[in-house]
Design a protein around this motif. Structure first.
Motif, PDB file in Angstrom:
ATOM      1  N   GLY A  45     -41.916  20.366  37.433  1.00  0.00           N
ATOM      2  CA  GLY A  45     -43.067  19.906  38.198  1.00  0.00           C
ATOM      3  C   GLY A  45     -42.980  20.319  39.654  1.00  0.00           C
ATOM      4  N   PHE A  46     -44.053  20.054  40.389  1.00  0.00           N
ATOM      5  CA  PHE A  46     -44.062  20.406  41.815  1.00  0.00           C
ATOM      6  C   PHE A  46     -45.175  19.657  42.541  1.00  0.00           C
ATOM      7  CE2 PHE A  46     -47.107  23.270  39.876  1.00  0.00           C
ATOM      8  CZ  PHE A  46     -48.137  23.349  40.798  1.00  0.00           C
ATOM      9  N   VAL A  47     -45.017  19.580  43.850  1.00  0.00           N
ATOM     10  CA  VAL A  47     -46.066  19.119  44.753  1.00  0.00           C
ATOM     11  C   VAL A  47     -46.359  20.259  45.719  1.00  0.00           C
ATOM     12  CG1 VAL A  47     -46.819  17.375  46.420  1.00  0.00           C
ATOM     13  CG2 VAL A  47     -45.132  16.778  44.667  1.00  0.00           C
ATOM     14  N   GLN A  48     -47.635  20.544  45.926  1.00  0.00           N
ATOM     15  CA  GLN A  48     -48.030  21.513  46.953  1.00  0.00           C
ATOM     16  C   GLN A  48     -48.852  20.772  48.008  1.00  0.00           C
ATOM     17  OE1 GLN A  48     -51.319  24.850  47.835  1.00  0.00           O
ATOM     18  NE2 GLN A  48     -50.584  24.864  45.725  1.00  0.00           N
ATOM     19  N   TYR A  49     -48.482  20.916  49.276  1.00  0.00           N
ATOM     20  CA  TYR A  49     -49.168  20.198  50.347  1.00  0.00           C
ATOM     21  C   TYR A  49     -49.255  21.054  51.603  1.00  0.00           C
ATOM     22  CZ  TYR A  49     -44.378  19.290  52.024  1.00  0.00           C
ATOM     23  OH  TYR A  49     -43.081  19.429  52.465  1.00  0.00           O
ATOM     24  N   ARG A  50     -50.155  20.650  52.493  1.00  0.00           N
ATOM     25  CA  ARG A  50     -50.314  21.348  53.777  1.00  0.00           C
ATOM     26  C   ARG A  50     -50.549  20.332  54.886  1.00  0.00           C
ATOM     27  NH1 ARG A  50     -54.388  26.512  52.768  1.00  0.00           N
ATOM     28  NH2 ARG A  50     -53.671  27.067  50.665  1.00  0.00           N
ATOM     29  N   PHE A  51     -50.289  20.749  56.097  1.00  0.00           N
ATOM     30  CA  PHE A  51     -50.605  19.957  57.285  1.00  0.00           C
ATOM     31  C   PHE A  51     -51.886  20.530  57.886  1.00  0.00           C
ATOM     32  CE2 PHE A  51     -46.032  19.803  56.710  1.00  0.00           C
ATOM     33  CZ  PHE A  51     -45.773  18.443  56.817  1.00  0.00           C
ATOM     34  N   ILE A  52     -52.951  19.751  57.873  1.00  0.00           N
ATOM     35  CA  ILE A  52     -54.247  20.228  58.353  1.00  0.00           C
ATOM     36  C   ILE A  52     -54.925  19.137  59.186  1.00  0.00           C
ATOM     37  CG2 ILE A  52     -54.522  21.703  56.319  1.00  0.00           C
ATOM     38  CD1 ILE A  52     -56.602  19.697  55.291  1.00  0.00           C
ATOM     39  N   VAL A  53     -56.116  19.448  59.715  1.00  0.00           N
ATOM     40  CA  VAL A  53     -56.891  18.491  60.506  1.00  0.00           C
ATOM     41  C   VAL A  53     -58.170  18.139  59.750  1.00  0.00           C
ATOM     42  CG1 VAL A  53     -58.057  18.042  62.697  1.00  0.00           C
ATOM     43  CG2 VAL A  53     -55.985  19.454  62.651  1.00  0.00           C
ATOM     44  N   GLU A  54     -58.412  16.851  59.577  1.00  0.00           N
ATOM     45  CA  GLU A  54     -59.643  16.358  58.955  1.00  0.00           C
ATOM     46  C   GLU A  54     -60.279  15.327  59.890  1.00  0.00           C
ATOM     47  OE1 GLU A  54     -61.311  16.779  56.050  1.00  0.00           O
ATOM     48  OE2 GLU A  54     -60.057  18.408  55.283  1.00  0.00           O
ATOM     49  N   GLU A  55     -61.517  15.571  60.300  1.00  0.00           N
ATOM     50  CA  GLU A  55     -62.232  14.638  61.184  1.00  0.00           C
ATOM     51  C   GLU A  55     -61.414  14.319  62.441  1.00  0.00           C
ATOM     52  OE1 GLU A  55     -65.482  13.456  60.427  1.00  0.00           O
ATOM     53  OE2 GLU A  55     -65.250  15.038  58.933  1.00  0.00           O
ATOM     54  N   ASP A  56     -60.813  15.351  63.013  1.00  0.00           N
ATOM     55  CA  ASP A  56     -59.989  15.207  64.234  1.00  0.00           C
ATOM     56  C   ASP A  56     -58.752  14.337  64.007  1.00  0.00           C
ATOM     57  OD1 ASP A  56     -61.739  16.781  65.795  1.00  0.00           O
ATOM     58  OD2 ASP A  56     -63.031  15.040  66.156  1.00  0.00           O
ATOM     59  N   ILE A  57     -58.307  14.231  62.771  1.00  0.00           N
ATOM     60  CA  ILE A  57     -57.098  13.490  62.432  1.00  0.00           C
ATOM     61  C   ILE A  57     -56.115  14.446  61.758  1.00  0.00           C
ATOM     62  CG2 ILE A  57     -56.115  11.606  61.066  1.00  0.00           C
ATOM     63  CD1 ILE A  57     -57.870  10.559  63.274  1.00  0.00           C
ATOM     64  N   PRO A  58     -54.872  14.527  62.240  1.00  0.00           N
ATOM     65  CA  PRO A  58     -53.878  15.363  61.560  1.00  0.00           C
ATOM     66  C   PRO A  58     -53.446  14.673  60.263  1.00  0.00           C
ATOM     67  CG  PRO A  58     -52.839  14.190  63.375  1.00  0.00           C
ATOM     68  CD  PRO A  58     -54.312  13.882  63.448  1.00  0.00           C
ATOM     69  N   VAL A  59     -53.485  15.391  59.162  1.00  0.00           N
ATOM     70  CA  VAL A  59     -53.171  14.779  57.871  1.00  0.00           C
ATOM     71  C   VAL A  59     -52.294  15.703  57.030  1.00  0.00           C
ATOM     72  CG1 VAL A  59     -55.410  13.599  57.898  1.00  0.00           C
ATOM     73  CG2 VAL A  59     -55.150  15.712  56.572  1.00  0.00           C
ATOM     74  N   VAL A  60     -51.618  15.109  56.055  1.00  0.00           N
ATOM     75  CA  VAL A  60     -51.007  15.874  54.970  1.00  0.00           C
ATOM     76  C   VAL A  60     -52.033  15.895  53.848  1.00  0.00           C
ATOM     77  CG1 VAL A  60     -49.266  15.884  53.155  1.00  0.00           C
ATOM     78  CG2 VAL A  60     -48.592  15.378  55.494  1.00  0.00           C
ATOM     79  N   TYR A  61     -52.413  17.088  53.425  1.00  0.00           N
ATOM     80  CA  TYR A  61     -53.355  17.209  52.307  1.00  0.00           C
ATOM     81  C   TYR A  61     -52.572  17.689  51.088  1.00  0.00           C
ATOM     82  CZ  TYR A  61     -58.076  17.257  50.457  1.00  0.00           C
ATOM     83  OH  TYR A  61     -59.212  16.933  49.756  1.00  0.00           O
ATOM     84  N   VAL A  62     -52.554  16.870  50.049  1.00  0.00           N
ATOM     85  CA  VAL A  62     -51.857  17.221  48.814  1.00  0.00           C
ATOM     86  C   VAL A  62     -52.788  18.076  47.961  1.00  0.00           C
ATOM     87  CG1 VAL A  62     -50.733  16.358  46.726  1.00  0.00           C
ATOM     88  CG2 VAL A  62     -50.456  15.121  48.895  1.00  0.00           C
ATOM     89  N   TYR A  63     -52.472  19.343  47.841  1.00  0.00           N
ATOM     90  CA  TYR A  63     -53.297  20.249  47.058  1.00  0.00           C
ATOM     91  C   TYR A  63     -53.013  20.093  45.568  1.00  0.00           C
ATOM     92  CZ  TYR A  63     -55.362  22.921  50.882  1.00  0.00           C
ATOM     93  OH  TYR A  63     -56.117  23.302  51.968  1.00  0.00           O
TER      94      TYR A  63
END
Length: 260
Positions: free
Chosen positions: A144-162
């Motif tokens: 198994g695996f998790v793929q994620y990125r550090f991005i900005v959503e609505e001027d909030i820095p977030v971890v987005y789990v792809y």
């Protein structure tokens, strides 16, 4: 009148400096988080998972350093797990996922079977490999695996789990929850305001897992919240878990999980 105009101009300059300062801080947070090569290094107790009959360990990776066998493995597991929930959209979505898979900003946590020492353990492992995983690369089998990125959503820095993808044989053993708890710790450690992800509405087990077990909310950025009449036709929801008041206000405002 002139004094009023000067005062207004000064206020605008101050506000602009504040906005630019905040944007700079967010960009720096994203850059700093993305530059960390091994996010597991800060969470050594999470490197191994030995519960419910599972014995696995975790390792970090990135999209631009995937081996050919790992790319093939990811594609295969995605197809097995996601072709059903996506239905007729899968052919198009699979191409998108292949591009996302190798993006330099993509970060990974891979789950591998722990090496066995006894004869009984080795026999059990070989049986597991035959029925549980299609891993054909080097090293211990990946399950198994998790793929994620550090991005900005609505001027909030977030971890987005792809992606959070586990083979059938390691599902329903607490591993998914363990991995999401790790992602939340990584988010907090790197000063992110929330964790976000996308779930297909047809994937009822995943929707229940995130909303009921992990207490994720349907985000205010999800189609069903932005434009309910249009959003009802969309095949997915965007979920989030915010960590501070600003993130909650921007990503979870006017929130509810459907009323059935």
């Amino acid at each position: 009148m002139e004094a009023k105009r000067l005062h207004s101009s000064k206020e605008k300059k101050i506000k602009r400096r504040e906005v630019l300062g905040k944007k700079k801080a967010i960009d720096e947070a994203i850059k700093a988080a993305s530059s960390v090569k091994d996010h597991l290094a800060s969470f050594l107790p999470f490197r191994h998972y030995d519960r419910n009959g599972l014995s696995v360990y975790l390792e970090s990776g990135s999209g631009d350093h995937l081996s050919s066998p790992m790319k093939q493995y990811i594609q295969n597991l995605l197809k097995v797990n996601m072709e059903g929930p996506y239905g007729s959209e899968w052919r198009t979505e699979e191409k998108v996922k292949r591009r996302e898979m190798v993006a330099p900003e993509a970060r990974y946590i891979f789950v591998r079977e722990a090496p066995k020492t006894s004869v009984d353990d080795m026999s059990s492992t070989m049986e597991g490999i035959a029925t549980c995983t299609n891993w054909v690369g080097d090293g211990n089998p990946v399950v198994g695996f998790v793929q994620y990125r550090f991005i900005v959503e609505e001027d909030i820095p977030v971890v987005y789990v792809y992606e959070l993808q586990l083979e059938h044989c390691v599902q329903r053993k607490g591993l998914g929850k363990f991995l999401m708890q790790l992602i939340e710790l990584i988010a907090r450690k790197n000063r992110m305001g929330a964790v976000m992800l996308t779930v297909q509405k047809a994937n009822l087990s995943a929707m229940n897992f995130y909303t009921s077990k992990l207490r994720y909310m349907i985000s205010s950025t999800s189609p069903s919240r932005v434009e309910p009449l249009i959003g009802v036709e969309k095949s997915y929801e965007i979920l989030c878990k915010a960590f501070d008041e600003e993130a909650k206000a921007k990503l979870e405002e006017n929130n509810y999980i459907g009323d059935g």
